[in-house]
Design a protein around this motif. Structure first.
Motif, PDB file in Angstrom:
ATOM      1  N   PRO A 121      41.013  56.154  39.644  1.00 31.80           N
ATOM      2  CA  PRO A 121      39.747  55.700  40.232  1.00 31.80           C
ATOM      3  C   PRO A 121      38.900  54.956  39.219  1.00 31.80           C
ATOM      4  O   PRO A 121      38.791  55.365  38.043  1.00 31.80           O
ATOM      5  CB  PRO A 121      39.085  57.016  40.669  1.00 31.80           C
ATOM      6  N   GLN A 122      38.281  53.878  39.660  1.00 30.66           N
ATOM      7  CA  GLN A 122      37.470  53.046  38.781  1.00 30.66           C
ATOM      8  C   GLN A 122      36.583  52.166  39.634  1.00 30.66           C
ATOM      9  O   GLN A 122      36.629  52.205  40.866  1.00 30.66           O
ATOM     10  CB  GLN A 122      38.362  52.204  37.867  1.00 30.66           C
ATOM     11  N   GLU A 123      35.765  51.355  38.979  1.00 36.12           N
ATOM     12  CA  GLU A 123      34.907  50.426  39.688  1.00 36.12           C
ATOM     13  C   GLU A 123      35.711  49.615  40.694  1.00 36.12           C
ATOM     14  O   GLU A 123      36.776  49.086  40.380  1.00 36.12           O
ATOM     15  CB  GLU A 123      34.219  49.496  38.684  1.00 36.12           C
ATOM     16  N   CYS A 124      35.182  49.499  41.911  1.00 37.89           N
ATOM     17  CA  CYS A 124      35.845  48.718  42.960  1.00 37.89           C
ATOM     18  C   CYS A 124      34.841  48.474  44.078  1.00 37.89           C
ATOM     19  O   CYS A 124      33.745  49.037  44.085  1.00 37.89           O
ATOM     20  CB  CYS A 124      37.079  49.453  43.500  1.00 37.89           C
ATOM     21  N   GLY A 125      35.203  47.608  45.007  1.00 38.97           N
ATOM     22  CA  GLY A 125      34.419  47.418  46.217  1.00 38.97           C
ATOM     23  C   GLY A 125      33.237  46.490  46.116  1.00 38.97           C
ATOM     24  O   GLY A 125      32.461  46.356  47.067  1.00 38.97           O
ATOM     25  N   ASN A 126      33.066  45.817  44.993  1.00 39.20           N
ATOM     26  CA  ASN A 126      31.875  44.986  44.800  1.00 39.20           C
ATOM     27  C   ASN A 126      31.910  43.732  45.672  1.00 39.20           C
ATOM     28  O   ASN A 126      32.979  43.216  46.015  1.00 39.20           O
ATOM     29  CB  ASN A 126      31.775  44.576  43.332  1.00 39.20           C
ATOM     30  N   LYS A 127      30.719  43.241  46.038  1.00 40.05           N
ATOM     31  CA  LYS A 127      30.578  41.979  46.773  1.00 40.05           C
ATOM     32  C   LYS A 127      29.603  41.086  46.008  1.00 40.05           C
ATOM     33  O   LYS A 127      28.490  41.515  45.680  1.00 40.05           O
ATOM     34  CB  LYS A 127      30.020  42.179  48.185  1.00 40.05           C
ATOM     35  N   VAL A 128      30.029  39.847  45.724  1.00 37.26           N
ATOM     36  CA  VAL A 128      29.134  38.898  45.067  1.00 37.26           C
ATOM     37  C   VAL A 128      28.581  37.927  46.096  1.00 37.26           C
ATOM     38  O   VAL A 128      29.050  37.839  47.230  1.00 37.26           O
ATOM     39  CB  VAL A 128      29.843  38.123  43.935  1.00 37.26           C
ATOM     40  N   ALA A 129      27.545  37.184  45.659  1.00 37.46           N
ATOM     41  CA  ALA A 129      26.923  36.144  46.478  1.00 37.46           C
ATOM     42  C   ALA A 129      26.482  36.675  47.840  1.00 37.46           C
ATOM     43  O   ALA A 129      26.630  36.010  48.870  1.00 37.46           O
ATOM     44  CB  ALA A 129      27.866  34.949  46.649  1.00 37.46           C
ATOM     45  N   VAL A 130      25.938  37.894  47.846  1.00 36.67           N
ATOM     46  CA  VAL A 130      25.487  38.501  49.102  1.00 36.67           C
ATOM     47  C   VAL A 130      24.105  37.976  49.443  1.00 36.67           C
ATOM     48  O   VAL A 130      23.177  38.060  48.644  1.00 36.67           O
ATOM     49  CB  VAL A 130      25.482  40.041  48.990  1.00 36.67           C
ATOM     50  N   ARG A 131      24.023  37.421  50.647  1.00 30.56           N
ATOM     51  CA  ARG A 131      22.730  36.976  51.165  1.00 30.56           C
ATOM     52  C   ARG A 131      21.991  38.132  51.825  1.00 30.56           C
ATOM     53  O   ARG A 131      20.812  38.340  51.616  1.00 30.56           O
ATOM     54  CB  ARG A 131      22.923  35.860  52.186  1.00 30.56           C
ATOM     55  N   SER A 132      22.736  38.890  52.637  1.00 29.44           N
ATOM     56  CA  SER A 132      22.147  40.029  53.328  1.00 29.44           C
ATOM     57  C   SER A 132      23.251  41.019  53.648  1.00 29.44           C
ATOM     58  O   SER A 132      24.431  40.666  53.705  1.00 29.44           O
ATOM     59  CB  SER A 132      21.425  39.596  54.607  1.00 29.44           C
ATOM     60  N   ALA A 133      22.831  42.282  53.876  1.00 31.63           N
ATOM     61  CA  ALA A 133      23.797  43.334  54.189  1.00 31.63           C
ATOM     62  C   ALA A 133      23.058  44.457  54.890  1.00 31.63           C
ATOM     63  O   ALA A 133      21.822  44.552  54.834  1.00 31.63           O
ATOM     64  CB  ALA A 133      24.478  43.845  52.923  1.00 31.63           C
ATOM     65  N   SER A 134      23.823  45.314  55.548  1.00 28.19           N
ATOM     66  CA  SER A 134      23.239  46.493  56.155  1.00 28.19           C
ATOM     67  C   SER A 134      24.227  47.641  56.107  1.00 28.19           C
ATOM     68  O   SER A 134      25.439  47.444  56.180  1.00 28.19           O
ATOM     69  CB  SER A 134      22.823  46.221  57.603  1.00 28.19           C
ATOM     70  N   VAL A 135      23.680  48.842  55.953  1.00 30.36           N
ATOM     71  CA  VAL A 135      24.458  50.071  56.025  1.00 30.36           C
ATOM     72  C   VAL A 135      23.890  50.874  57.184  1.00 30.36           C
ATOM     73  O   VAL A 135      22.683  51.175  57.208  1.00 30.36           O
ATOM     74  CB  VAL A 135      24.374  50.868  54.717  1.00 30.36           C
ATOM     75  N   SER A 136      24.720  51.216  58.167  1.00 29.61           N
ATOM     76  CA  SER A 136      24.225  51.837  59.391  1.00 29.61           C
ATOM     77  C   SER A 136      25.032  53.072  59.732  1.00 29.61           C
ATOM     78  O   SER A 136      26.121  53.302  59.198  1.00 29.61           O
ATOM     79  CB  SER A 136      24.276  50.840  60.552  1.00 29.61           C
TER      80      SER A 136
END
Length: 1013
Positions: A912-927
């Motif tokens: 396990p290590q750093e993962c899942g990143n998103k670059v250049a995100v304009r907008s996001a939501s967690v629901s």
């Protein structure tokens, strides 16, 4: 028996043309269940098990082919450089272990197939690790070592009517194991096919078909050398060899077959013949257009009766070095390659055809055009697939002695194997010969390699000279000369491992560089890696002498196993209690051990694509297409374009595009009319296959590029204004909280630590854990290798252990502005300021400013972290995706709108290590699926990461299956995270332009907006 080309006798030309070995009357597989016994060392083996009278009724059975370690015996062992016996015995070469050196005893019976009477019978072991003896009916037939090339024996003198008892004794290690110190799992047994075959009284034992193109690379001379055998040592008279070439439709190409007549007298046991034919303008073979013909060689007796027919695929191609450049059919080649160990998480190196087919299709689909068979000859089926699908191959001798020498040694030390020691000369020459003879007819093979990481010495020069003399149609590769320049003559190319881009460029631009240059290993793909790949591939395109490279490597070498509780997981070094071992250093694949695609492979696909799109005038929709193919016009593809407005497709179309290889063309895309309020416009240009290929359906994307279009004529109205005056705000100090209330929401800041502690909208609490500064990511394998987690440890708890030095607030017309100042306990003190602008609309604008202290190391990431309840398990974002992306690994990701579960953002690297990143995100939501969500907006861009675990939890567990069930969602909103790097995994950091240097002030802003039904 002498090494020879892979072939099988057939009874007719038609059968030979089809080439299905298993359908030949002369073939009988011995794969299946064998009787088996195991002993931990030679002194404990059952010495007389091969005797005809020995009773094996009580023995277990084992599958062949397989490794016995994967069938419940012994243990697999993963080491990289160290010899596997180092922890148990102190040995010097060439001696093999005696204390622990397991022996496997195999037994089965067979009957000679009907119709083989009076003919010789041979047995072929395609791969046995590492050394073995063979007995038939109690008689010793022979011995062999060299794990990865066939060992064949003539069984004829030992056969009898009815059942024949075959016994094989396999040793885990032998003297030859000093030559097989590859970076892989150490396993044993009969792991490739075993079969019987027969031949008629006269037999085409071996043949070598070469194609020589003329100076214009148009017409060809097909040359054939063949070895005939007379097994009966009696007068056969005149035999005739005929050779005909057939195209893909099965039609004869030569107007008359090549014909050679030869006298085979009673004293002629072996006879060499040569012949040739002119072939007018055949279709040429390349990785782009793998045109193949089938050569059928017929052997007839004096009466013209066909004795047998053998066949081989033939590709007309030229590979040469001219003016220090490697050329394929006259064109400068660029190897967009990968190293490939043969490995399956279920069967180890006993790889099945379906696994190989999966590999070759994936490589083609992801723009890989070359493969290095690291570090041994592969299963013969692999080369057939490379011929058919189109991959350039460096075929590598089974030779690595990494544990026998030292880097930067000023001498070839006595312990070095093979060095210049004449005791090893015949052995290494035999290995090179076995590879060459077996594989010589494959057009996909363009280079022979002398092995891997075995230092230098005269033995390599002898190997080079032997291969060049035996096969002038190919060049010879060996990287080890970089360790011992006195052996420079052992290689025709300059080959490096893990040289960083600046040094690669330096070599390529040096006019005195004497040879073409490749990276036989680069971009070490361990764990979360392959950052900065584009820095290499840009050099491949711009520096002629730099002709590509081979990423290390293709598939994670992990073994699917169970723990003590019966839970299945991917095991790596040390998981079987073995010593020594090298942990998860076997996890370097672009694909995971189960052959699923990792995010790294999508970066490779984009960096390796054979067409590029650049902007000319985006206001008018003009772009330029450059064709990087060598033999394919871009009219083979459909140009598809689309325009998305704020991530939602608004227009799409297709255009015809044509550009010859190496040429460029301009295309005007009919962009749709846009209004100022339409938002961001992103143009995507793709090249799609027009027709289906063996490796992809029609419509498969081979290249793409995206462009953010210039804004429309009028700028959109600014956010805020009257809309921000939606309701009144109240602010109050209640205990240790500073609470802001507005219409339908409340927000609370902890007065003790300055963190946003609560955010309630519509009655739903959106925060489970506080929003606070964070400067740490879970260290990656590359970070660990560069000691980043030690060097940068001062940042690990800097956010968590911050000290609040000031907290102020101010009520304004449309907002409450809360400002928190922090001291960070870094080695030299740093400071940080966080502002919360709580708007009357309920949105919260968050700002962070970091002022690092003097002389601090680079910062892993700069941002804020919060936790939400685990029911908030749905993620949507408008930014780069769908795979994770990083500052230095984002070329393969596309700007768009994406959605998935939070759990799906976790990437199952071996550790396990750093993962899942998103670059250049304009907008996001967690629901949470019940109408409550927390939305994030960049001002203008952020990086975002949503996982079920904190960075510290990821670091705490060494296997994915050990991660506990999570009851939370952890969201990190970052200004930036440093790149993942990948030049190597044992010292190299990400490139300087992708590091967050602690020598400047950083600041960024984003907006939180809670939504609830």
């Amino acid at each position: 028996m002498k090494a020879h080309a892979t072939s099988m006798p057939f009874d007719s030309v038609e059968e030979a043309l089809r080439g299905d070995r298993s359908a030949s009357r002369s073939f009988e597989s011995l794969n299946g269940m064998w009787k088996f016994a195991w002993a931990e060392n030679p002194s404990k083996r059952i010495v007389d098990f091969y005797e005809d009278s020995f009773d094996h009724a009580g023995w277990d059975e084992i599958k062949v082919p397989t490794h016995w370690q994967l069938q419940g015996y012994d243990y697999p062992q993963y080491t990289n450089i160290r010899y596997p016996w180092e922890a148990s015995e102190d040995l010097v070469q060439p001696f093999a272990p005696t204390k622990y050196n397991p022996v496997g005893s195999y037994v089965r019976s067979f009957q000679v197939p009907e119709g083989w009477e009076g003919q010789p019978v041979f047995i072929s072991f395609q791969g046995v690790e590492s050394a073995f003896y063979v007995w038939l009916n109690g008689e010793l037939v022979g011995y062999s070592e060299d794990t990865f090339t066939p060992a064949e024996f003539d069984l004829t003198p030992y056969l009898r009517a009815g059942d024949n008892k075959l016994a094989v004794e396999v040793y885990r290690w032998c003297d030859a194991s000093w030559l097989e110190d590859q970076d892989f799992w150490r396993m044993s047994g009969i792991f490739r096919d075993v079969y019987l075959y027969t031949a008629p009284k006269a037999h085409v034992y071996d043949f070598f078909a070469t194609t020589e193109l003329d100076a214009d690379y148009k017409n060809a001379e097909l040359k054939l050398r063949a070895t005939l055998m007379n097994y009966f040592e009696r007068q056969l008279g005149t035999v005739t060899v005929e050779a005909q070439l057939y195209d893909a439709n099965g039609s004869a190409v030569l107007s008359q077959p090549i014909a050679v007549h030869a006298m085979m007298g009673s004293d002629t046991a072996e006879l060499e013949i040569e012949a040739s034919a002119h072939v007018a303008n055949p279709l040429k073979w390349s990785a782009e257009q793998p045109n193949l013909y089938t050569l059928v060689i017929s052997l007839k007796d004096e009466e013209g009766i066909l004795l047998e027919a053998v066949s081989s695929r033939v590709g007309f191609r030229s590979f040469e070095i001219k003016d220090k450049l490697m050329l394929i059919n006259g064109k400068r080649i660029v190897f967009k390659g990968v190293n490939r160990h043969e490995f399956s998480c279920h069967t180890g190196r006993a790889l099945g055809y379906e696994d190989m087919l999966t590999d070759v299709k994936l490589m083609k689909a992801y723009n890989i055009n070359a493969v290095r068979t690291s570090h041994y000859p592969n299963n013969p089926l692999w080369y057939e697939l490379c011929d058919e699908y189109g991959l350039y191959v460096i075929d590598e001798t089974n030779l690595e002695t990494h544990g026998s020498w030292d880097y930067h040694s000023p001498v070839i030390a006595p312990k070095t194997v093979p060095g210049s020691d004449p005791a090893w000369t015949a052995n290494v020459l035999d290995r090179a010969n076995s590879m060459l003879q077996r594989d010589k007819n494959h057009p996909s093979i363009v280079m022979w390699s002398l092995g891997n990481e075995s230092f230098g010495g005269d033995n390599f020069i002898r190997m080079h000279d032997f291969l060049r003399e035996a096969d002038p149609s190919r060049v010879v590769h060996y990287e080890g000369t970089t360790m011992w320049r006195a052996s420079e003559a052992a290689t025709d190319v300059e080959s490096h491992m893990y040289t960083r881009p600046a040094q690669v460029q330096e070599f390529g631009l040096n006019p005195n560089s004497p040879k073409p240059f490749i990276l036989c290993e680069y971009s070490h793909a361990m764990g979360n890696s392959v950052g900065g790949l584009h820095l290499y591939t840009e050099l491949f395109d711009t520096v002629p002498l730099v002709q590509g490279g081979f990423i290390w490597d293709w598939v994670d070498q992990a073994i699917w196993t169970k723990n003590a509780d019966g839970l299945e997981y991917m095991a790596y070094g040390g998981d079987f209690g073995e010593q020594p071992h090298d942990g998860n250093f076997c996890g370097n694949g672009l694909i995971f051990a189960d052959r699923s695609v990792s995010p790294k492979l999508l970066e490779v696909k984009q960096c390796y694509q054979n067409a590029s799109v650049t902007a000319v005038d985006l206001r008018k929709g003009v772009v330029s297409l450059l064709n990087k193919y060598l033999f394919t016009d871009l009219d083979a593809f459909t140009l598809q374009w689309s325009v998305a407005l704020d991530g939602r497709e608004a227009a799409r179309g297709t255009l015809d595009a044509s550009a010859a290889p190496g040429e460029s063309t301009e295309i005007t895309i009919p962009l749709p009319e846009r209004r100022a309020e339409d938002g961001e416009a992103v143009l995507t240009v793709s090249l799609l296959t027009k027709t289906a290929a063996q490796w992809a359906d029609a419509g498969h994307e081979v290249a793409f590029q995206q462009f953010v279009l210039p804004s429309a004529a009028q700028e959109a109205a600014p956010v805020g204004g009257a809309a921000a005056l939606a309701g009144k705000l109240e602010i109050a100090e209640e205990g240790d909280k500073l609470i802001v209330r507005g219409e339908g929401f409340s927000a609370a800041v902890n007065r003790n630590n300055g963190a946003l502690a609560s955010y309630v909208t519509g009655g739903s609490e959106l925060l489970k854990g506080e929003l606070a500064p964070n400067f740490w990511r879970a260290y990656t394998d590359n970070d660990r290798g560069s000691k980043h987690h030690e060097r940068c440890a001062t940042w690990r708890s800097a956010g968590e252990e911050r000290t609040l030095r000031s907290l102020s607030w101010k009520l304004e017309a449309d907002r409450v502005v809360i400002r928190a100042g922090f001291t960070l306990p870094t080695t030299t003190e740093s400071s940080c300021t966080v502002t919360y602008d709580v708007l009357s609309t309920g949105a919260i604008e968050v700002g962070l400013q970091l002022n690092p202290g003097e002389g601090l190391p680079e910062i892993p990431e700069i941002g804020m972290m919060l936790t939400m309840d685990g029911s908030f398990d749905q993620l949507e974002w408008y930014g780069k995706g769908p795979q994770d992306s990083y500052w230095d690994r984002q070329h393969g990701a596309k700007i768009g709108r994406y959605a998935g579960t939070v759990a799906e953002q976790f990437v199952p690297y071996l550790r396990p290590q750093e993962c899942g990143n998103k670059v250049a995100v304009r907008s996001a939501s967690v629901s949470n699926g019940q109408g409550a969500s927390l939305r994030f907006a960049g001002e203008p861009l952020i990086e975002l990461n949503a996982l079920p675990y904190t960075p510290f939890e990821l670091e705490a567990y060494d296997h994915v299956y050990k991660l506990p069930a999570s009851d939370k969602t952890v969201v990190r909103v970052n200004h930036k995270q440093m790149g993942v790097g990948g030049d190597n995994s044992w010292g190299a950091t990400a490139h300087p332009q992708y590091l967050l240097h602690a020598n400047q002030i950083y600041s960024f802003r984003f907006t939180l907006n809670g939504m609830s039904r």
